[in-house]
Design a protein around this motif. Structure first.
Motif, PDB file in Angstrom:
ATOM      1  N   MET A 148       0.864  -1.179   0.000  1.00 20.23           N
ATOM      2  CA  MET A 148       0.000   0.000   0.000  1.00 20.23           C
ATOM      3  C   MET A 148       0.901   1.229   0.000  1.00 20.23           C
ATOM      4  SD  MET A 148      -2.824  -1.151   2.847  1.00 20.23           S
ATOM      5  CE  MET A 148      -4.125  -0.117   2.209  1.00 20.23           C
ATOM      6  N   GLN A 149       0.447   2.277  -0.640  1.00 17.34           N
ATOM      7  CA  GLN A 149       1.258   3.485  -0.640  1.00 17.34           C
ATOM      8  C   GLN A 149       0.457   4.672  -0.130  1.00 17.34           C
ATOM      9  OE1 GLN A 149       2.592   4.912  -4.423  1.00 17.34           O
ATOM     10  NE2 GLN A 149       0.736   4.312  -5.502  1.00 17.34           N
ATOM     11  N   GLY A 150       1.169   5.569   0.507  1.00 13.74           N
ATOM     12  CA  GLY A 150       0.520   6.748   1.061  1.00 13.74           C
ATOM     13  C   GLY A 150       1.560   7.676   1.657  1.00 13.74           C
ATOM     14  N   TYR A 151       1.151   8.362   2.716  1.00 11.52           N
ATOM     15  CA  TYR A 151       2.043   9.354   3.318  1.00 11.52           C
ATOM     16  C   TYR A 151       2.024   9.229   4.846  1.00 11.52           C
ATOM     17  CZ  TYR A 151       1.993  11.591  -1.255  1.00 11.52           C
ATOM     18  OH  TYR A 151       2.120  11.853  -2.589  1.00 11.52           O
ATOM     19  N   VAL A 152       3.076   9.714   5.458  1.00 13.99           N
ATOM     20  CA  VAL A 152       3.078   9.891   6.907  1.00 13.99           C
ATOM     21  C   VAL A 152       2.286  11.164   7.190  1.00 13.99           C
ATOM     22  CG1 VAL A 152       4.485  10.349   8.941  1.00 13.99           C
ATOM     23  CG2 VAL A 152       5.280   8.715   7.214  1.00 13.99           C
ATOM     24  N   ALA A 153       1.151  10.990   7.856  1.00 17.53           N
ATOM     25  CA  ALA A 153       0.286  12.144   8.104  1.00 17.53           C
ATOM     26  C   ALA A 153       0.780  12.984   9.269  1.00 17.53           C
ATOM     27  CB  ALA A 153      -1.143  11.674   8.370  1.00 17.53           C
ATOM     28  N   GLY A 154       1.488  12.345  10.201  1.00 20.82           N
ATOM     29  CA  GLY A 154       1.975  13.081  11.353  1.00 20.82           C
ATOM     30  C   GLY A 154       2.819  12.193  12.233  1.00 20.82           C
ATOM     31  N   VAL A 155       3.479  12.803  13.175  1.00 17.96           N
ATOM     32  CA  VAL A 155       4.277  12.081  14.169  1.00 17.96           C
ATOM     33  C   VAL A 155       3.753  12.512  15.533  1.00 17.96           C
ATOM     34  CG1 VAL A 155       6.582  11.617  15.043  1.00 17.96           C
ATOM     35  CG2 VAL A 155       6.258  12.132  12.609  1.00 17.96           C
ATOM     36  N   ALA A 156       3.343  11.515  16.364  1.00 19.60           N
ATOM     37  CA  ALA A 156       2.696  11.876  17.627  1.00 19.60           C
ATOM     38  C   ALA A 156       3.007  10.836  18.688  1.00 19.60           C
ATOM     39  CB  ALA A 156       1.195  11.996  17.434  1.00 19.60           C
ATOM     40  N   GLU A 157       2.799  11.220  19.944  1.00 21.89           N
ATOM     41  CA  GLU A 157       2.964  10.297  21.062  1.00 21.89           C
ATOM     42  C   GLU A 157       1.698   9.457  21.207  1.00 21.89           C
ATOM     43  OE1 GLU A 157       5.565   9.868  23.163  1.00 21.89           O
ATOM     44  OE2 GLU A 157       6.789  11.271  21.997  1.00 21.89           O
ATOM     45  N   LEU A 158       1.870   8.138  21.283  1.00 20.58           N
ATOM     46  CA  LEU A 158       0.700   7.276  21.399  1.00 20.58           C
ATOM     47  C   LEU A 158       0.023   7.434  22.744  1.00 20.58           C
ATOM     48  CD1 LEU A 158      -0.890   5.170  19.823  1.00 20.58           C
ATOM     49  CD2 LEU A 158       0.525   3.405  20.850  1.00 20.58           C
ATOM     50  N   ASP A 159       0.778   7.838  23.760  1.00 21.40           N
ATOM     51  CA  ASP A 159       0.181   7.982  25.096  1.00 21.40           C
ATOM     52  C   ASP A 159      -0.360   9.383  25.333  1.00 21.40           C
ATOM     53  OD1 ASP A 159       3.178   8.509  27.104  1.00 21.40           O
ATOM     54  OD2 ASP A 159       2.538   9.342  25.199  1.00 21.40           O
ATOM     55  N   ALA A 160      -0.498  10.164  24.250  1.00 23.29           N
ATOM     56  CA  ALA A 160      -1.002  11.522  24.408  1.00 23.29           C
ATOM     57  C   ALA A 160      -2.403  11.526  25.010  1.00 23.29           C
ATOM     58  CB  ALA A 160      -1.023  12.248  23.071  1.00 23.29           C
ATOM     59  N   ARG A 161      -3.153  10.455  24.730  1.00 19.75           N
ATOM     60  CA  ARG A 161      -4.488  10.330  25.308  1.00 19.75           C
ATOM     61  C   ARG A 161      -4.523   8.998  26.046  1.00 19.75           C
ATOM     62  NH1 ARG A 161      -8.425  11.030  20.447  1.00 19.75           N
ATOM     63  NH2 ARG A 161      -9.987  10.845  22.085  1.00 19.75           N
ATOM     64  N   SER A 162      -3.855   8.974  27.195  1.00 23.51           N
ATOM     65  CA  SER A 162      -3.681   7.733  27.944  1.00 23.51           C
ATOM     66  C   SER A 162      -5.015   7.046  28.198  1.00 23.51           C
ATOM     67  CB  SER A 162      -2.983   8.021  29.269  1.00 23.51           C
ATOM     68  OG  SER A 162      -2.780   6.835  29.977  1.00 23.51           O
ATOM     69  N   GLY A 163      -5.031   5.737  27.968  1.00 20.78           N
ATOM     70  CA  GLY A 163      -6.236   4.951  28.201  1.00 20.78           C
ATOM     71  C   GLY A 163      -7.118   4.828  26.984  1.00 20.78           C
ATOM     72  N   VAL A 164      -6.847   5.644  25.962  1.00 19.28           N
ATOM     73  CA  VAL A 164      -7.664   5.574  24.762  1.00 19.28           C
ATOM     74  C   VAL A 164      -7.240   4.399  23.898  1.00 19.28           C
ATOM     75  CG1 VAL A 164      -8.276   6.756  22.633  1.00 19.28           C
ATOM     76  CG2 VAL A 164      -8.137   8.030  24.774  1.00 19.28           C
TER      77      VAL A 164
END
Length: 336
Positions: A148-164
């Motif tokens: 599959m091809q596409g783009y990196v939409a962003g770089v973020a912390e996975l724990d930014a919304r802890s528990g989600v």
């Protein structure tokens, strides 16, 4: 030559130039896909509870057959790896890092194509990428891996919304604008159009609040130190030969207050069935259905290995374990 004919000729030439330019532009991507597919493998193992799939993806990180993949229930039994050329190997887990949800397998093969674990600049939003994996088990045997091809939409912390998001990994991820994290895709390779490895596709993750699925990859820059340590043999996960203590001096399930699931298989996973009240296991907080992954730094593949490892620990000493509880990875210390 009238104007109408001139217009037709110009249009044909323009089309020819455009098609030639398009072919030139596409060829490197095709070559990248061909090369990258040869480095991606299919991994087959145990199915999870509730009829979960028994397959996932991985990619070669050394010519000697080291394979990076996602740590999951698929690896609860010795996995089987199928290479791009259809060759089939029994694989051994030679290292894993629960907090990164990373495992490294090893097959007995040589001179294999592989992704170099080199230092690369951090991936930025907008980077065009290719996701290569065994999603939905479409590719079996010699069939090439899915792309599959596409783009990196962003770089973020996975724990930014802890528990989600229920994941043992809590760190930076590459958010993708393509639907890459499907069943079987975990452990697949994320590469640039030049073929540079920039990430490993993660497991399926669903936002507990919105119900939306997250498509992401763990950055190669995050995985690199542990991959290098495991591949070079610095991260020892196999126990050195230890002398077993006398049974009345060493730990066992009874001294810790553990009741394990019936050991009826050759490779019965070390699942806790029950915990004796007021025991060291109860005081440490162990619960039924916990899966013991490590004792100290030693990987526990099955109950026999767990018993053997406990036999090497004086029952007067505490026992440190790493376990998996659902999607959580916990470290606990059992003290008598």
């Amino acid at each position: 030559m009238n104007n109408r004919i001139r217009c037709v000729i110009v249009a044909l030439l323009a089309t020819l130039v455009l098609n030639t330019a398009t072919l030139r532009a596409q060829y490197p991507v095709k070559k990248t896909i061909q090369d990258a597919r040869r480095k991606v493998v299919k991994v087959y193992g145990a199915g999870g509870l509730g009829g979960l799939e028994a397959y996932q993806s991985g990619f070669l990180v050394s010519p000697e057959g080291h394979i990076a993949t996602a740590w999951s229930y698929v690896l609860d039994v010795d996995p089987v790896v199928i290479l791009d050329d259809g060759r089939r190997f029994e694989a051994e887990v030679v290292g894993f890092e629960p907090q990164l949800e990373l495992a490294v397998l090893k097959i007995e093969a040589g001179d294999l194509p592989y992704f170099a674990i080199r230092e690369v600049p951090p991936t930025q939003a907008g980077q065009p990428v290719l996701a290569i994996s065994n999603l939905f088990n479409i590719a079996t045997g010699r069939e090439p891996a899915s792309v599959m091809q596409g783009y990196v939409a962003g770089v973020a912390e996975l724990d930014a919304r802890s528990g989600v998001f229920k994941s043992a990994y809590q760190g930076e991820v590459l958010i993708l604008d393509l639907v890459a994290n499907n069943p079987g895709a975990a452990g697949g390779a994320l590469v640039t159009r030049a073929g540079e490895l920039v990430g490993m596709l993660g497991k399926e993750l669903r936002d507990a609040r919105s119900g939306a699925w997250l498509n992401y990859a763990l950055p190669a820059t995050t995985l690199r130190p542990r991959l290098l340590a495991i591949v070079s043999g610095e991260a020892i996960v196999e126990p050195p030969k230890t002398e077993l203590l006398a049974r009345d001096k060493s730990h066992n399930f009874q001294t810790l207050g553990l009741l394990m699931v019936p050991n009826v298989l050759d490779q019965t996973p070390a699942y806790v069935d029950a915990v004796v009240p007021k025991s060291p296991a109860a005081a440490a907080g162990l619960r039924p259905d916990d899966l013991i992954l490590l004792v100290g730094k030693v990987r526990i593949e099955n109950q026999d290995r767990l018993l053997e490892q406990l036999r090497s620990i004086d029952r007067r000493d505490p026992v440190s374990v790493v376990l998996q509880r659902g999607s959580e990875i916990l470290s606990l210390r059992l003290v008598r």
